[in-house]
Design a protein around this motif. Structure first.
Motif, PDB file in Angstrom:
ATOM      1  N   UNK A 186       0.869  -1.169   0.000  1.00  0.00           N
ATOM      2  CA  UNK A 186       0.000   0.000   0.000  1.00  0.00           C
ATOM      3  C   UNK A 186       0.910   1.225   0.000  1.00  0.00           C
ATOM      4  N   UNK A 187       0.923   2.005  -1.099  1.00  0.00           N
ATOM      5  CA  UNK A 187       1.895   3.112  -1.186  1.00  0.00           C
ATOM      6  C   UNK A 187       1.669   4.198  -0.132  1.00  0.00           C
ATOM      7  N   UNK A 188       0.524   4.188   0.515  1.00  0.00           N
ATOM      8  CA  UNK A 188       0.229   5.272   1.464  1.00  0.00           C
ATOM      9  C   UNK A 188       0.689   4.940   2.876  1.00  0.00           C
ATOM     10  N   UNK A 189       1.322   3.787   3.066  1.00  0.00           N
ATOM     11  CA  UNK A 189       1.556   3.324   4.423  1.00  0.00           C
ATOM     12  C   UNK A 189       2.815   3.937   5.063  1.00  0.00           C
ATOM     13  N   UNK A 190       3.656   4.557   4.217  1.00  0.00           N
ATOM     14  CA  UNK A 190       4.959   5.024   4.697  1.00  0.00           C
ATOM     15  C   UNK A 190       4.894   5.955   5.888  1.00  0.00           C
ATOM     16  N   UNK A 191       3.960   6.925   5.841  1.00  0.00           N
ATOM     17  CA  UNK A 191       3.961   7.924   6.908  1.00  0.00           C
ATOM     18  C   UNK A 191       3.575   7.307   8.249  1.00  0.00           C
ATOM     19  N   UNK A 192       2.851   6.180   8.218  1.00  0.00           N
ATOM     20  CA  UNK A 192       2.530   5.499   9.476  1.00  0.00           C
ATOM     21  C   UNK A 192       3.787   4.988  10.170  1.00  0.00           C
ATOM     22  N   UNK A 193       4.808   4.724   9.359  1.00  0.00           N
ATOM     23  CA  UNK A 193       6.048   4.171   9.920  1.00  0.00           C
ATOM     24  C   UNK A 193       7.113   5.232  10.126  1.00  0.00           C
ATOM     25  N   UNK A 194       6.717   6.483  10.010  1.00  0.00           N
ATOM     26  CA  UNK A 194       7.695   7.566  10.119  1.00  0.00           C
ATOM     27  C   UNK A 194       8.151   7.763  11.563  1.00  0.00           C
ATOM     28  N   UNK A 195       7.191   7.912  12.471  1.00  0.00           N
ATOM     29  CA  UNK A 195       7.539   8.365  13.808  1.00  0.00           C
ATOM     30  C   UNK A 195       7.931   7.243  14.759  1.00  0.00           C
ATOM     31  N   UNK A 196       7.221   6.118  14.640  1.00  0.00           N
ATOM     32  CA  UNK A 196       7.415   5.044  15.625  1.00  0.00           C
ATOM     33  C   UNK A 196       8.879   4.624  15.792  1.00  0.00           C
ATOM     34  N   UNK A 197       9.608   4.408  14.686  1.00  0.00           N
ATOM     35  CA  UNK A 197      11.001   3.992  14.865  1.00  0.00           C
ATOM     36  C   UNK A 197      11.820   5.023  15.628  1.00  0.00           C
ATOM     37  N   UNK A 198      11.544   6.320  15.387  1.00  0.00           N
ATOM     38  CA  UNK A 198      12.319   7.340  16.077  1.00  0.00           C
ATOM     39  C   UNK A 198      11.940   7.410  17.550  1.00  0.00           C
ATOM     40  N   UNK A 199      10.646   7.215  17.838  1.00  0.00           N
ATOM     41  CA  UNK A 199      10.234   7.172  19.243  1.00  0.00           C
ATOM     42  C   UNK A 199      10.988   6.059  19.962  1.00  0.00           C
ATOM     43  N   UNK A 200      11.065   4.898  19.328  1.00  0.00           N
ATOM     44  CA  UNK A 200      11.760   3.769  19.951  1.00  0.00           C
ATOM     45  C   UNK A 200      13.245   4.065  20.109  1.00  0.00           C
TER      46      UNK A 200
END
Lengths: 342, 514
Positions: free
Chosen positions: A258-272
């Protein structure tokens, strides 16, 4: 921290002629607490959840949580590669999606899977090199430069997929991510393998120390003979390469792009990653801290959802966690002025 | 503008100020009295509590106990807005923005004489500062960018900026200058000292913190010496001597402030510089031999700050060439220079020398960490042992490799930097302002280490604006002016005075606004 504040003594004989025995380290409660607070918090939270929710007493919930978070864990670990050097690579999540889209589309066109994967990894390397060109060579602020590549790559993913969800990913990709080993899918094993590799590089090799030094004081590192720009460039390439590898895992994991899914994965890795930097080796981006932080976040969110919270909770939770993490790091840093770090 | 009737007034009175950090005592019952119209020196080794005292006065540090009065009125702790009470602190790190103009930098702390969204009256601002500069006897182009100013001009600018707040009508002003001259060469420092004296004569109280005792002897009226968080003594400067002040600071007597260089009667040329040019350096040629200590000096901005970076491969020369031990050495990077046996102790420790949040061990072992790498990773026990030995050799106190660099005083940080480079036994040792901001005791220890390196066969090159130091420790000093060598002084004619004259001998168009 208090017991460790060095005081200047006027006695010139102190510390002299005692070459053989390094100072014995007195046990430091403050530092110990700081180091293990996050891990302790995770354990306490799990115990509380087990007491409150019957679901937490089943193994399946744990495997579900672990598996669901493997992608974020992989991304979070990847983020630490560049973060350690004092730079940002925001583009990792979108590199993952763009690579996934590219590989999926290539296999659909009949390109053999192996070749498609190689081309996908090539995309990661190119993204890394472009980021490095802008940040290391030209000297653009890394946050802005990689925000640009993040956005450009998201457009690229839409272009590749024609703005549609691509399904029908070949089985070998699905197997690559979802085949089970000891009841746990391979993608989780990849994440844990990366933890070990990064732990080794960060804690046990000169490269790991160089990277911290570059993040801490770039001038001092260069003037000490560390090839600063080569290491920074290498880090961006490794970051891009890992992100595109995660892209290959990603299409197998979901069986679709799903090409729109990228922004969902933007913040979580940095929070971790940021929260992870407040644990284990405090003040430094590290592998095990990132793991502990991510699992803490996951358990927290799962518990909230079991209490009936909506899906938006996870965004609130991650956002707040990121703010808490950077605040804690800042406070610890200023307090540590006279103390020590590890 | 007269100081009449202010003689007996007390500008600052600190009584029994205490501050603990956990078990560590930073200030123990410290008292300090500064009279209006005097320049009062505050002296002590690095880490003796001077900074904590000053930070207490500006509200950065909250003291545990004690009272402070400024011109007879109690100052409540913690102070929130020290400059409304007439206190202005000028740090060595002066806090100017390079890319803004002189006028823009000057106005910042006075809100540009306007409310947040109301227009700035540039004409009025200009008039205010022109008048202020005139009173201080300095002159600046208000539209010049700060990046174009010399270090001395920046320091003067900071003083002028602080003056604005203490409006002309009131003489109730207290200036605290925290090592304002550390980065300045002698003539430039002299201008600042001159200004400081003038401000005091106008009736203000001035607290002067400096490690340069010659300046203290020259310009100060009284001195308070601190040691280990206590005020040890208050003396009239005219009734004491440098040796006595140092004895108070160290708690023991020290007869010579600087070591003497090892005997040198010609050795192999280790460093040959031939018509080297680069940023601010043009056509510089000189040699340094094994066992020799060579000084390089000049006024600030004359090229002696840039030359070490050119030699070390950090900056690229535009022409000329360098040889180390007979082989060409146009280094592409500092790494290449280090491999050829060159080491550089940078002048700006915080910017170029250390990773302040890293541990002493990580800092001191950085250049050799590869040697401790095995298949299972770094042998951490061996690294810790090495760090401990290195720090013991240069007498770092406390010898705790696991402490963050930020936990050590400036002198001890510099010792760690020295240890880091001396372990490589460099053939050419470049020292840029090696004792800047370091107390006399630590400075002598550091220079002794450098002399030992020379005695062991290194060519030691010291870049410094401190003529007294150079005159004491060098076999030979070359003087730069506008990047060119204008003089070379040999051991027999090498005095502080001769160096000063040589520096100022150049065409006088360089002297900043008189």
């Amino acid at each position: 921290m208090t017991t460790s504040t060095p005081t200047r003594t006027a006695d010139p004989a102190l510390g002299k002629h005692d070459f053989t025995t390094p100072a014995r380290q007195s046990f430091n409660w403050g530092a110990f607490t700081e180091r293990w607070a996050l891990v302790g918090g995770l354990l306490v939270l799990v115990l509380i959840c087990m007491a409150v929710f019957p679901q937490f007493r089943t193994a399946s919930l744990f495997t579900t949580m672990v598996n669901a978070q493997s992608l974020v864990l992989l991304l979070g670990l990847t983020a630490t590669v560049v973060l350690r050097l004092g730079d940002f690579d925001l583009s990792v999540a979108q590199t993952m999606v763009a690579t996934g889209a590219l590989v999926a589309q290539l296999t659909k066109m009949g390109v053999p899977s192996g070749l498609a994967v190689l081309i996908g990894l090539g995309l990661g390397v190119v993204v890394g090199l472009v980021n490095a060109l802008l940040v290391v060579r030209i000297g653009v602020d890394s946050f802005v430069a990689t925000l640009g590549s993040f956005t450009a790559l998201s457009g690229f993913a839409y272009l590749l997929t024609n703005s549609r969800i691509i399904s029908g990913i070949p089985d070998e990709f699905v197997n690559f991510s979802r085949s089970q080993l000891l009841g746990i899918p391979l993608i989780s094993w990849y994440a844990w393998a990366l933890v070990i590799v990064l732990w080794y590089v960060y804690q046990r090799t000169p490269l790991g120390r160089y990277s911290l030094f570059i993040g801490g004081n770039r001038n001092a590192a260069r003037l000490s003979g560390v090839p600063v720009n080569r290491i920074r460039t290498g880090a961006y390439v490794v970051s891009g390469l890992l992100a595109s590898f995660i892209g290959v895992c990603f299409i197998g994991y979901f069986g679709a792009v799903d090409p729109s899914v990228g922004s969902q994965y933007m913040l979580q890795p940095f929070a971790a990653a940021f929260l992870g930097a407040t644990a284990i080796s405090v003040g430094r981006f590290n592998a095990f801290g990132t793991v502990a932080a991510l699992y803490l976040l996951t358990v927290g969110i799962t518990a909230l959802q079991l209490l009936g919270a909506q899906t938006w909770v996870s965004n609130v939770f991650y956002g707040v966690a990121l703010m808490v993490a950077v605040t804690a790091a800042k406070l610890a840093g200023s307090r540590r002025g006279g103390g020590h770090t590890r | 503008m007269t100081s009449s009737g202010t003689d007996a007034r007390i500008a600052l009175s600190v009584r029994n100020l205490s501050k603990h950090y956990g078990g560590a005592i930073a200030l123990a019952d410290v008292s300090l009295t500064v009279r209006a119209g005097e320049v009062h020196a505050l002296l002590g080794q690095n880490g003796c509590g001077k900074s904590t005292l000053i930070k207490s006065l500006t509200g950065v540090v909250i003291p545990d106990a004690g009272e402070v009065e400024v011109f007879g009125e109690a100052l409540h702790m913690p102070t929130s807005d020290p400059h409304t009470r007439g206190i202005a602190v000028i740090h060595q790190d002066i806090g100017l923005v390079d890319s803004m103009t002189v006028l823009e930098n000057l106005g910042i702390n006075a809100h540009y004489g306007a409310r947040l969204l109301s227009p700035v009256n540039v004409k009025k601002e200009r008039a205010i500062y022109t008048d202020l500069m005139h009173r201080l006897g300095v002159e600046f182009d208000l539209d010049a960018e700060v990046s174009s100013l010399s270090p001395a001009e920046r320091a003067l600018l900071a003083v002028a900026r602080a003056m604005r707040l203490m409006d002309g009508d009131s003489t109730e002003q207290l200036f605290i200058l925290d090592e304002p001259t550390a980065a300045l060469s002698k003539p430039e420092a002299a201008r600042l000292l001159d200004l400081m004296r003038r401000v005091a004569d106008l009736g203000a109280g001035v607290v002067f913190v400096s490690h340069r005792l010659s300046e203290v002897m020259e310009v100060c009226d009284r001195a308070t010496v601190m040691r280990a968080g206590r005020d040890i003594v208050e003396v009239k400067v005219s009734e004491t001597s440098r040796a006595e002040l140092v004895a108070h600071m160290l708690g023991r007597r020290m007869d010579d402030f600087f070591p003497t260089p090892p005997a040198f009667d010609g050795g192999a040329a280790r460093l040959v510089v031939d018509r080297l040019s680069g940023e601010r350096v043009s056509q510089v040629s000189f040699r340094a031999h094994a066992g020799e200590v060579v000084g390089v000096t000049g006024l600030a901005g004359m090229g002696q700050e840039e030359l070490p970076f050119l030699l070390f491969g950090e900056h690229k020369p535009t022409e000329g060439h360098v040889e180390i031990d007979g082989s060409p050495a146009g280094f592409a990077s500092p790494g290449a220079a280090i491999r050829a046996g060159v080491a550089l102790v940078p002048g700006n420790r915080l910017r170029d020398g250390v990773w302040i949040a890293g541990t002493a061990e990580e800092n001191v072992t950085l250049p050799v960490i590869r040697r401790f790498s095995s298949w299972f990773g770094i042998r951490s026990q061996a690294v810790r042992q090495r760090a401990f030995e290195l720090m013991a050799q240069v007498d770092v106190s406390p010898n705790r490799p696991d402490y963050a660099m930020a936990g050590f005083s400036g002198g001890n940080q510099q010792k760690v930097v020295f240890a880091k480079w001396l372990q490589l036994h460099p053939g050419v040792l470049l020292l840029d302002e090696p004792t800047q901001g370091v107390d006399p005791g630590a400075a002598k220890a550091l220079l002794n280490d450098a002399m030992d390196a020379a005695a062991a066969g290194s060519a030691v090159v010291v870049f410094s604006g401190e003529h007294e130091l150079l005159a004491a420790i060098c076999h030979r000093v070359i003087v730069l002016h506008h990047g060119q060598v204008i003089a070379e002084l040999h051991r027999d004619g090498l005095t502080e005075h001769a160096l000063l004259e040589a520096c100022e001998a150049g065409p006088s168009e360089i002297s900043i606004a008189a």
